[in-house]
Design an enzyme around this catalytic site. Sequence first.
Site, short mmCIF file in Angstrom:
data_model
loop_
_atom_site.label_atom_id
_atom_site.label_comp_id
_atom_site.label_asym_id
_atom_site.label_seq_id
_atom_site.Cartn_x
_atom_site.Cartn_y
_atom_site.Cartn_z
N GLU A 150 0.69 -0.66 0.19
CA GLU A 150 0.30 0.22 0.21
C GLU A 150 1.08 0.60 0.33
OE1 GLU A 150 -2.59 -3.25 1.70
OE2 GLU A 150 -0.69 -2.45 1.87
N HIS A 185 -10.38 -5.53 9.48
CA HIS A 185 -11.12 -5.29 7.81
C HIS A 185 -12.63 -4.63 8.02
CE1 HIS A 185 -7.95 -8.85 6.81
NE2 HIS A 185 -7.99 -8.47 6.05
#
Length: 326
Positions: free
Chosen positions: A60, A129
């Site tokens: 990321e 998540h």
Amino acid sequence: MASLRFGAAIGKALADAMEADPCVILLGEDVAGAGGSFGVTRGLLDRFGPERVLDTPISEAAMAGMAVGAAMSGLKPVFEIMFMDFTTLVMDAMVNQAAKARFMFGGQCSIPLVLRTPHGGGVSAGPQHSQCLEAWFAHVPGLKVVCPSGPANAYGLLRSAIADPDPVVFVEHKALYATKVDLPGDLPALPLGEAAILRPGEQVTVVSYGAAVALALAAADAMAAEGVSVEVVDLQTIQPWDEGAVLASLRRTGRLVIVHEAVEAFGVGAEIAARMADVGFDALKAPIVRVGAPFMPAPFAAALEQAWRPDAARVVQAIRRTMQRG
């Protein structure tokens, strides 16, 4: 009129933006061949080719750095972080570079990028998540934060986010991807920073954004059966948020409830409540009430997650609470 799912509306916005501007490119993990983890970018690789739809390594931080560099060199990257939890890894590029570039270079450099990322629970994805971290980004000068509530404003807000000269964090609730509504063929771009009144009312204002807007509307329906008129305001943009629209609504109703799925403590609702308690104090007939998740990570177990996430019943309780006071 045609039926359009939330995820498809985002995909359409991306495709239309890429068709209109060859500088728009897509970056992310599995956004090309696989079409994204939620299928949003499916078909875009075939349509626009590997030069404009690029799968990236599972990094990321590298992806965010690539997007910032691409934006500084004249492109308009839209990059996807598969779950908002992992925006923790893009903080340097977004907070120290993208958000500061216009200021650091005396207005001579803009960073026209969009970070797309899903947040929220409802699918038993667990504590790593399911987080709603939009308040982090809303706290950073130089960043804009958008969170649509349905297919129509998902399309319109994303088109404006891509066209914006500054970095935008575009937050999508994963539980909305499959929702579907009938929409006209031509969808307009929607300006950033403007709220929408989805339901007019006279006695209580409920302000929300994203998937929590549906909770506000359901609670308004329930309270209408009890003779209470509720106005529902969809923020649409979290930063900059439409203070004027919220204040005008508060002045009409005199009561305010703020709803979001994010943890209640230190959240978007806290900022709105503090500001309205200041500029809207004379209009208040009762204390402002917030509805958010408790201060704990999202549980894995479906039953526990359901208890942890705000629901329409909790919004109804909040409305009843403010109606009983003042």
